[in-house]
Design a protein around this motif. Structure first.
Motif, PDB file in Angstrom:
ATOM      1  N   ASP A  40       0.835  -1.210   0.000  1.00 32.99           N
ATOM      2  CA  ASP A  40       0.000   0.000   0.000  1.00 32.99           C
ATOM      3  C   ASP A  40       0.867   1.256   0.000  1.00 32.99           C
ATOM      4  OD1 ASP A  40      -2.287  -1.502  -0.003  1.00 32.99           O
ATOM      5  OD2 ASP A  40      -2.553  -1.446   2.168  1.00 32.99           O
ATOM      6  N   GLU A  41       1.930   1.244   0.792  1.00 32.20           N
ATOM      7  CA  GLU A  41       2.820   2.402   0.835  1.00 32.20           C
ATOM      8  C   GLU A  41       3.542   2.574  -0.504  1.00 32.20           C
ATOM      9  OE1 GLU A  41       6.467   4.384   3.451  1.00 32.20           O
ATOM     10  OE2 GLU A  41       5.533   2.526   4.114  1.00 32.20           O
ATOM     11  N   VAL A  42       4.002   1.462  -1.064  1.00 30.45           N
ATOM     12  CA  VAL A  42       4.662   1.517  -2.374  1.00 30.45           C
ATOM     13  C   VAL A  42       3.733   2.138  -3.410  1.00 30.45           C
ATOM     14  CG1 VAL A  42       5.582   0.122  -4.262  1.00 30.45           C
ATOM     15  CG2 VAL A  42       6.205  -0.425  -1.898  1.00 30.45           C
ATOM     16  N   GLN A  43       2.490   1.683  -3.427  1.00 29.97           N
ATOM     17  CA  GLN A  43       1.526   2.198  -4.404  1.00 29.97           C
ATOM     18  C   GLN A  43       1.249   3.687  -4.178  1.00 29.97           C
ATOM     19  OE1 GLN A  43      -2.226   0.159  -4.417  1.00 29.97           O
ATOM     20  NE2 GLN A  43      -2.985   1.215  -6.229  1.00 29.97           N
ATOM     21  N   ALA A  44       1.153   4.090  -2.910  1.00 33.01           N
ATOM     22  CA  ALA A  44       0.873   5.497  -2.608  1.00 33.01           C
ATOM     23  C   ALA A  44       1.985   6.402  -3.134  1.00 33.01           C
ATOM     24  CB  ALA A  44       0.708   5.683  -1.101  1.00 33.01           C
ATOM     25  N   TRP A  45       3.227   6.018  -2.909  1.00 33.26           N
ATOM     26  CA  TRP A  45       4.355   6.830  -3.403  1.00 33.26           C
ATOM     27  C   TRP A  45       4.407   6.817  -4.930  1.00 33.26           C
ATOM     28  CZ3 TRP A  45       6.861  10.276  -0.676  1.00 33.26           C
ATOM     29  CH2 TRP A  45       7.042  10.118   0.695  1.00 33.26           C
ATOM     30  N   GLN A  46       4.274   5.629  -5.509  1.00 36.24           N
ATOM     31  CA  GLN A  46       4.387   5.520  -6.967  1.00 36.24           C
ATOM     32  C   GLN A  46       3.281   6.278  -7.683  1.00 36.24           C
ATOM     33  OE1 GLN A  46       4.534   1.247  -7.539  1.00 36.24           O
ATOM     34  NE2 GLN A  46       6.770   1.221  -7.540  1.00 36.24           N
ATOM     35  N   SER A  47       2.065   6.245  -7.135  1.00 39.93           N
ATOM     36  CA  SER A  47       0.958   6.940  -7.774  1.00 39.93           C
ATOM     37  C   SER A  47       1.149   8.452  -7.767  1.00 39.93           C
ATOM     38  CB  SER A  47      -0.358   6.582  -7.095  1.00 39.93           C
ATOM     39  OG  SER A  47      -0.377   7.052  -5.760  1.00 39.93           O
ATOM     40  N   SER A  48       2.037   8.930  -6.877  1.00 38.24           N
ATOM     41  CA  SER A  48       2.338  10.365  -6.821  1.00 38.24           C
ATOM     42  C   SER A  48       3.595  10.724  -7.604  1.00 38.24           C
ATOM     43  CB  SER A  48       2.498  10.804  -5.358  1.00 38.24           C
ATOM     44  OG  SER A  48       1.296  10.598  -4.647  1.00 38.24           O
ATOM     45  N   GLY A  49       4.162   9.744  -8.305  1.00 38.82           N
ATOM     46  CA  GLY A  49       5.289  10.021  -9.177  1.00 38.82           C
ATOM     47  C   GLY A  49       6.662   9.839  -8.567  1.00 38.82           C
ATOM     48  N   PHE A  50       6.742   9.181  -7.413  1.00 39.93           N
ATOM     49  CA  PHE A  50       8.038   8.977  -6.764  1.00 39.93           C
ATOM     50  C   PHE A  50       8.616   7.613  -7.137  1.00 39.93           C
ATOM     51  CE2 PHE A  50       5.818  12.068  -4.178  1.00 39.93           C
ATOM     52  CZ  PHE A  50       6.805  13.030  -3.927  1.00 39.93           C
ATOM     53  N   HIS A  51       9.949   7.539  -7.139  1.00 42.61           N
ATOM     54  CA  HIS A  51      10.655   6.301  -7.457  1.00 42.61           C
ATOM     55  C   HIS A  51      11.043   5.637  -6.138  1.00 42.61           C
ATOM     56  CE1 HIS A  51      14.308   4.188  -9.567  1.00 42.61           C
ATOM     57  NE2 HIS A  51      13.463   3.349  -9.020  1.00 42.61           N
ATOM     58  N   VAL A  52      10.351   4.564  -5.764  1.00 40.07           N
ATOM     59  CA  VAL A  52      10.611   3.919  -4.479  1.00 40.07           C
ATOM     60  C   VAL A  52      11.281   2.564  -4.683  1.00 40.07           C
ATOM     61  CG1 VAL A  52       8.755   5.096  -3.269  1.00 40.07           C
ATOM     62  CG2 VAL A  52       8.269   2.942  -4.426  1.00 40.07           C
ATOM     63  N   VAL A  53      12.082   2.179  -3.683  1.00 36.34           N
ATOM     64  CA  VAL A  53      12.792   0.901  -3.698  1.00 36.34           C
ATOM     65  C   VAL A  53      12.490   0.179  -2.386  1.00 36.34           C
ATOM     66  CG1 VAL A  53      15.017  -0.259  -3.908  1.00 36.34           C
ATOM     67  CG2 VAL A  53      14.627   1.923  -5.101  1.00 36.34           C
ATOM     68  N   PRO A  54      11.639  -0.843  -2.408  1.00 36.14           N
ATOM     69  CA  PRO A  54      11.328  -1.578  -1.174  1.00 36.14           C
ATOM     70  C   PRO A  54      12.491  -2.496  -0.787  1.00 36.14           C
ATOM     71  CG  PRO A  54       9.603  -1.848  -2.846  1.00 36.14           C
ATOM     72  CD  PRO A  54      10.809  -1.289  -3.532  1.00 36.14           C
ATOM     73  N   LEU A  55      12.950  -2.342   0.451  1.00 37.71           N
ATOM     74  CA  LEU A  55      14.070  -3.134   0.956  1.00 37.71           C
ATOM     75  C   LEU A  55      13.909  -3.347   2.455  1.00 37.71           C
ATOM     76  CD1 LEU A  55      17.052  -1.199  -0.701  1.00 37.71           C
ATOM     77  CD2 LEU A  55      16.366  -3.531  -1.297  1.00 37.71           C
ATOM     78  N   PRO A  56      14.530  -4.400   3.014  1.00 36.54           N
ATOM     79  CA  PRO A  56      14.596  -4.504   4.474  1.00 36.54           C
ATOM     80  C   PRO A  56      15.412  -3.345   5.042  1.00 36.54           C
ATOM     81  CG  PRO A  56      15.189  -6.589   3.414  1.00 36.54           C
ATOM     82  CD  PRO A  56      15.153  -5.555   2.335  1.00 36.54           C
ATOM     83  N   SER A  57      15.070  -2.894   6.223  1.00 37.38           N
ATOM     84  CA  SER A  57      15.832  -1.790   6.823  1.00 37.38           C
ATOM     85  C   SER A  57      17.270  -2.187   7.094  1.00 37.38           C
ATOM     86  CB  SER A  57      15.160  -1.331   8.119  1.00 37.38           C
ATOM     87  OG  SER A  57      15.214  -2.334   9.100  1.00 37.38           O
ATOM     88  N   THR A  58      17.519  -3.486   7.262  1.00 40.36           N
ATOM     89  CA  THR A  58      18.876  -3.966   7.513  1.00 40.36           C
ATOM     90  C   THR A  58      19.771  -3.822   6.276  1.00 40.36           C
ATOM     91  OG1 THR A  58      17.980  -6.188   7.095  1.00 40.36           O
ATOM     92  CG2 THR A  58      18.296  -5.544   9.383  1.00 40.36           C
ATOM     93  N   ASP A  59      19.177  -3.517   5.108  1.00 40.76           N
ATOM     94  CA  ASP A  59      19.954  -3.358   3.874  1.00 40.76           C
ATOM     95  C   ASP A  59      20.178  -1.891   3.495  1.00 40.76           C
ATOM     96  OD1 ASP A  59      19.976  -6.083   3.695  1.00 40.76           O
ATOM     97  OD2 ASP A  59      18.552  -6.221   2.035  1.00 40.76           O
ATOM     98  N   ILE A  60      19.753  -0.962   4.358  1.00 40.14           N
ATOM     99  CA  ILE A  60      19.827   0.460   3.990  1.00 40.14           C
ATOM    100  C   ILE A  60      21.257   0.903   3.716  1.00 40.14           C
ATOM    101  CG2 ILE A  60      19.535   2.821   4.856  1.00 40.14           C
ATOM    102  CD1 ILE A  60      16.945   1.944   6.163  1.00 40.14           C
ATOM    103  N   MET A  61      22.191   0.578   4.592  1.00 37.97           N
ATOM    104  CA  MET A  61      23.553   1.076   4.444  1.00 37.97           C
ATOM    105  C   MET A  61      24.209   0.566   3.160  1.00 37.97           C
ATOM    106  SD  MET A  61      25.570   3.182   5.709  1.00 37.97           S
ATOM    107  CE  MET A  61      27.256   3.705   5.944  1.00 37.97           C
ATOM    108  N   THR A  62      24.122  -0.730   2.933  1.00 35.43           N
ATOM    109  CA  THR A  62      24.745  -1.277   1.722  1.00 35.43           C
ATOM    110  C   THR A  62      24.062  -0.737   0.466  1.00 35.43           C
ATOM    111  OG1 THR A  62      23.341  -3.252   1.906  1.00 35.43           O
ATOM    112  CG2 THR A  62      25.563  -3.375   2.847  1.00 35.43           C
TER     113      THR A  62
END
Length: 279
Positions: free
Chosen positions: A172-194
């Protein structure tokens, strides 16, 4: 002088001896960074539970994400590998999605508003969460979140040019961002740094303390002045594990956990302020 291995052995024996044979061990996972106020608060709760139960309820903490991201923790609780988790609203969303309503961007604007609305909604949230197999033993504040990004963000168009991290497992969050024109990348928070290091993402939403503790700000060097949403969470225990706690002890443990969480509020405010100064 006693040799070190012998001393360590005696210490371990003493620790084991202090725990009654029939003690209940509750294994709890958390993303709380080591040395953070959150981790200290959870360890304080563990100590208080041991005291109140005369060492018959032992809370064993696995902090720093060593048992995985929050969706991993919820999955492991459901299959019996963990008993509990201290999680943010994103983790709670994996149990009951209605909880996430309070963390929508710009929906709430102050701690007072969050306290009021969450106070009114807690009984409903707790019933729905318990219906799904989890007992809430504590609600906890976690500060406010901001955008952190590789390039400056002054307008929404600036953010649309960057790859924004969102928590995996929330379509739902992915769709909300994408529908507003944003480029989102779903990832585990443990992968943020890499992912920041490798260029997979350029921006994220986090509290100052998290951005500083995890060194994300070293790459995402811009912080917006806009407080996007409050970050809060809860400690949940599987109803199967909680059912093993003596009935007369349960309210005492919940009261002790909530008292510890309430005491964290001023510490977290200062920790966020200090983190911004450090960054």
């Amino acid at each position: 002088r006693m040799k070190r291995p012998a001393a360590l052995l005696l210490a371990c024996v003493a620790l084991v001896a202090a725990v009654p044979a029939g003690a209940l061990t509750i294994k709890m996972g958390s993303l709380a960074p080591t040395g953070s106020p959150w981790e200290a608060g959870l360890r304080g709760i563990a100590a208080e539970w041991a005291r109140l139960s005369n060492n018959t309820v032992i809370l064993k903490l696995y902090a720093g994400g060593i048992v995985g991201d929050e969706p991993d923790m919820i999955r492991k609780i459901r299959i019996g590998q963990l008993d509990a988790a201290a999680i943010t609203v994103s983790g709670l969303n994996g149990i009951f999605s209605g909880v996430k309503a309070l963390s929508y961007p710009l929906f709430l604007s102050s701690d007072d508003e969050l306290d009021y609305v969450l106070g009114k909604m807690q009984p409903f949230f707790e019933r729905e969460i318990e219906r799904r197999g989890f007992k809430v033993v504590m609600w906890a504040p976690a500060g406010w979140v901001y955008f952190y990004s590789r390039g400056p963000i002054v307008t929404p168009e600036d953010l649309k040019k960057q790859k924004l991290w969102v928590w995996v497992g929330d379509p739902d969050e992915v769709q909300a961002w994408q529908s507003s024109g944003f480029h989102v990348v779903p990832l585990p928070s443990t992968d943020i740094m890499t992912s920041l290091q490798g260029g997979m993402i350029d921006a994220l939403v986090a509290s100052p303390l998290l951005a500083a503790s995890n060194q994300w700000f070293g790459i995402a060097q811009n912080q917006t002045g806009l407080r996007l949403a409050p970050m809060f969470g809860a400690a949940v225990v599987s109803t199967a594990a909680w059912g093993k706690v003596p009935k007369d002890l349960q309210p005492k443990l919940i009261a002790a956990a909530q008292k510890a969480a309430d005491a964290l509020v001023p510490q977290l405010v200062k920790a966020d302020e200090d983190a911004i100064t450090v960054m």
